[in-house]
Design a protein around this motif. Structure first.
Motif, mmCIF file in Angstrom:
data_model
loop_
_atom_site.group_PDB
_atom_site.id
_atom_site.type_symbol
_atom_site.label_atom_id
_atom_site.label_comp_id
_atom_site.label_asym_id
_atom_site.label_seq_id
_atom_site.Cartn_x
_atom_site.Cartn_y
_atom_site.Cartn_z
ATOM 1 N N THR A 109 0.824 -1.211 0.000
ATOM 2 C CA THR A 109 0.000 0.000 0.000
ATOM 3 C C THR A 109 0.863 1.267 0.000
ATOM 4 O OG1 THR A 109 -0.088 -0.145 2.404
ATOM 5 C CG2 THR A 109 -1.931 -1.071 1.203
ATOM 6 N N ILE A 110 2.081 1.169 0.552
ATOM 7 C CA ILE A 110 2.970 2.332 0.568
ATOM 8 C C ILE A 110 3.460 2.630 -0.851
ATOM 9 C CG2 ILE A 110 5.238 3.126 1.347
ATOM 10 C CD1 ILE A 110 3.290 3.305 3.562
ATOM 11 N N HIS B 189 10.984 5.877 -0.604
ATOM 12 C CA HIS B 189 10.186 5.092 0.337
ATOM 13 C C HIS B 189 10.748 3.698 0.584
ATOM 14 C CE1 HIS B 189 7.282 8.276 0.361
ATOM 15 N NE2 HIS B 189 7.364 8.314 -0.947
ATOM 16 N N GLU C 118 1.871 1.819 -3.571
ATOM 17 C CA GLU C 118 0.719 2.336 -4.315
ATOM 18 C C GLU C 118 0.521 3.814 -4.031
ATOM 19 O OE1 GLU C 118 -2.689 -0.119 -3.453
ATOM 20 O OE2 GLU C 118 -2.305 -1.291 -5.262
ATOM 21 N N ALA C 119 0.689 4.201 -2.751
ATOM 22 C CA ALA C 119 0.516 5.606 -2.389
ATOM 23 C C ALA C 119 1.500 6.474 -3.165
ATOM 24 C CB ALA C 119 0.710 5.789 -0.882
ATOM 25 N N ALA C 120 2.724 6.016 -3.298
ATOM 26 C CA ALA C 120 3.733 6.805 -4.010
ATOM 27 C C ALA C 120 3.418 6.864 -5.508
ATOM 28 C CB ALA C 120 5.126 6.207 -3.787
ATOM 29 N N TYR C 121 3.108 5.705 -6.099
ATOM 30 C CA TYR C 121 2.794 5.696 -7.530
ATOM 31 C C TYR C 121 1.561 6.540 -7.826
ATOM 32 C CZ TYR C 121 6.186 1.972 -8.147
ATOM 33 O OH TYR C 121 7.343 1.248 -8.198
ATOM 34 N N ALA C 122 0.585 6.518 -6.911
ATOM 35 C CA ALA C 122 -0.681 7.204 -7.164
ATOM 36 C C ALA C 122 -0.514 8.717 -7.270
ATOM 37 C CB ALA C 122 -1.703 6.865 -6.077
ATOM 38 N N TRP D 130 3.468 1.434 10.304
ATOM 39 C CA TRP D 130 2.652 1.595 9.083
ATOM 40 C C TRP D 130 1.262 2.059 9.430
ATOM 41 C CZ3 TRP D 130 6.280 1.517 5.792
ATOM 42 C CH2 TRP D 130 7.339 0.623 5.911
#
Ligand SMILES: Nc1ncnc2c1ncn2[C@@H]1O[C@H](COP(=O)(O)OP(=O)(O)O)[C@@H](O)[C@H]1O
Ligand SMILES: [Mg+2]
Lengths: 318, 271
Positions: free
Chosen positions: A186-187, A205, A189-193, A318
């Protein structure tokens, strides 16, 4: 006072309960049996290490004087010291860490974050895990051919550092991959998003959050390398050295020098091996003293790895 | 079918008379390997409105949402067919000619479980700007504050911007993630069940926030909670087994569903 407590019927004995108790006692017995067996099994390791260490200390303790650390080896046991050996160990470890860590960490991150899942990657992965099982003397033979002769680095600190760098790579690659894998998806994904590239997500990250695990792997790898003897003897470490390599830092410009990389060397375990193989108890005391230094160094490094993991992990939630 | 009406307490957002189209999905198919998760979807997304995606679990809501920011590109063996056209420039954002990073710079996302970075509150919000290369402290400061205000979090955190984002409560963490998604001035914000991990009070504040955001940004929200869809959205799409069964203004879909499946779902006969 009017109480509203209900009446409770108490019976002296209930049929069946005695049987339940007997059953529990019978089964509990095996709990106790295993606890004892398990404790003894665990003790074997601890007791052995302790016995070894106590033996070393009894034999070598009286040699651990400041002079022992500040003297070169000598033909007279009482005057011999480990100066060239511990300096050699430090310099070789510096090269090992400087070369091995960036290579292994990059490889680990590449395999986890970038490599496509195909047969080439699988082949590389199998290879890396197998490298960890290769006997260290084989690394020595490879290094003798590659670094000492083919690349012409000679019997130098550079060759030794490179050899041990290769040797610790599998350990650090595996530790890096495990640490990287522990970063929640999920971390990423947060960066890619928000539009990060793969490299930005990794650099900002994945890598920083994996540092505790990577550092632990690095220290455990170095602790293993510090005790290595066979591969360094293979590439021609000296057993008797009465000089120090050129210092890496000087007071004259350009202030840093890399001449030490080409210097001949010895390291602590080789010095110890040399003393052990001599006749006479006087040198054996020196060997024991050098052994204490190696064991303490290794234990201290492992202890530091545990501390790092504990401290840094606590800071990342997290 | 009038039983449907009473099943949902309404506060549905109004539908403007002449809505502008922000995006148009046309003949969209999506595959995870051999599994076809989306089947020939056709739909429009209106600008500055909240559009809800509802349907039973596993029907493809998240899959459709994640097509909008090309999140599937991170999963191997996935494939898009068809178009999601984004206006005003009319590009097909699922086309392989378009870099997914370009798409994610225009369309941001808030996830099911709050996922702040283990960094400071400030850095969490600033990250989208940092990856774009914004370095000037004054610009970062201004945009971080604006985003935190937009996410109704500024008053609660303005004195502790350097504290870790992970130390906030669950509802605050989710608003922090909304601020992170807003900081880059996206054209569309995607929400994937953003309140499913939150308590009722935090849920209500996120819902209020989504309604207030709709004036300035286009919102697509996945929810398995029909009351939530009714409360926050102007348009609702009902999906079933990878197909879009019915789509229209939320009030109409909830009061006069045209398909039996929609009405069965709304009345709780399955789901
Ligand atoms: N990464 C994946 N790989 C393979 N199949 C997936 C993956 N993610 C989702 N699916 C499948 O796609 C379908 C739609 O899933 P999803 O979009 O997550 O449903 P929803 O969000 O509506 O609950 C389901 O059948 C699910 O099993
Ligand atoms: Mg989902």
């Amino acid at each position: 006072m009017a109480s509203i407590s209900p009446s409770i019927a108490v019976e002296a004995a209930v049929p069946g309960v005695a049987e339940i108790r007997a059953n529990v006692v019978r089964r509990r017995r095996w709990d106790i049996v295993f606890a004892v067996v398990g404790f003894l099994a665990t003790s074997v390791g601890v007791v052995t290490l302790l016995a070894l260490f106590v033996d070393l200390v009894m034999d070598g303790y009286h040699r651990l004087t400041p002079d022992f650390f500040l003297s070169f080896p000598s033909r007279r046991a009482a005057e011999a010291g480990i100066l060239s050996a511990w300096v050699g160990t430090c310099l070789v470890m510096m090269v090992t860490a400087a070369i091995g860590v960036p290579l292994a960490v990059s490889a680990g991150i590449y395999l986890e974050e970038y490599a496509p899942r195909n047969w080439v990657t699988t082949l590389i992965e199998i290879n890396v895990s197998n490298l960890a099982a290769v006997p260290s003397i084989v690394y020595g033979l490879l290094a003798l051919g590659l670094f000492v002769y083919a690349l012409g680095f000679g019997q130098s600190i550079l060759s030794a550092g490179l050899t041990l760098a290769l040797m610790i790579m599998p350990v650090v690659v595996v530790a890096t991959r495990e640490a990287v894998r522990a970063v929640p998806h999920t971390i990423r994904e947060a960066a890619y998003a928000v539009g990060a590239t793969r490299w930005q997500a990794t650099r900002d990250h994945v890598l920083p959050y994996s540092i505790p695990g990577i550092a632990t792997g690095v220290i455990i790898g170095l602790a293993r390398a510090i005790g290595e003897t066979a591969p360094l003897i293979t590439i021609g470490a000296l057993t008797f050295i009465a000089y120090l390599p050129d210092p890496p830092i000087s007071t004259k410009p350009p202030f840093v020098s890399f001449d030490w990389l080409w210097s001949g060397f010895t390291v602590l375990p080789i010095q110890m091996f040399n003393w052990v193989s001599r006749p006479g108890t006087a040198f054996h005391a020196n060997a024991a003293a050098a052994g204490i230094v190696i064991v303490v160094l290794t234990l201290a490094m492992n202890g530091f790895a545990i501390y790092l993991r504990y401290r840094l992990r606590k800071r990342i939630t997290w | 079918m009038s039983a449907v009406v009473t099943a949902v307490p309404f506060a549905t957002q109004s539908v403007s008379a002449d809505p502008k189209v922000k995006s148009r999905i046309r003949g969209l198919n999506f595959y995870y390997g051999n599994l076809q998760a989306l089947k020939n979807i056709d739909m429009v997304v209106y600008e500055h409105a909240v559009t809800a995606l509802i349907g039973p679990s596993g029907c493809g809501k998240s899959t459709l949402l994640r097509c909008f920011n090309r999140m599937h590109d991170l999963t191997p063996h996935t494939r898009y067919e068809g178009e999601i056209r984004l206006y005003p420039d009319d590009v097909n954002i699922v086309s392989s000619d378009i870099d997914p990073i370009e798409v994610r710079m225009r369309i941001s996302m808030v996830f099911q479980k709050p996922n702040p970075f283990p960094k400071s509150i400030y850095e969490n919000v600033a990250y989208g700007l940092r990856v774009r290369g914004v370095k000037a402290r004054s610009e970062l400061d201004g945009r971080v504050e604006a985003a935190l205000r937009g996410a109704a979090l500024w008053e609660e955190v303005k004195d502790r911007l350097e504290e870790p984002g992970t130390a906030l409560s669950g509802g605050q963490q989710q608003r922090l993630c909304i601020a992170r998604a807003l900081a880059t001035d996206p054209e569309i914000v995607l929400f994937d069940e953003p309140t499913s991990a939150l308590d009722p009070i935090a849920t209500a504040s996120i819902e209020d926030l989504i309604i207030s955001m709709a004036g300035s940004v286009t919102i697509l929200i996945v929810t398995h909670n029909m009351q939530q869809a009714a409360r926050v959205s102007s348009y609702t799409a009902f999906m079933y087994l990878g197909e879009l069964v019915e789509y229209g203004p939320t009030t109409e879909l909830f009061t006069r569903p045209r398909h039996q499946r929609t009405s069965d779902y709304l009345t709780g006969r399955f789901g």
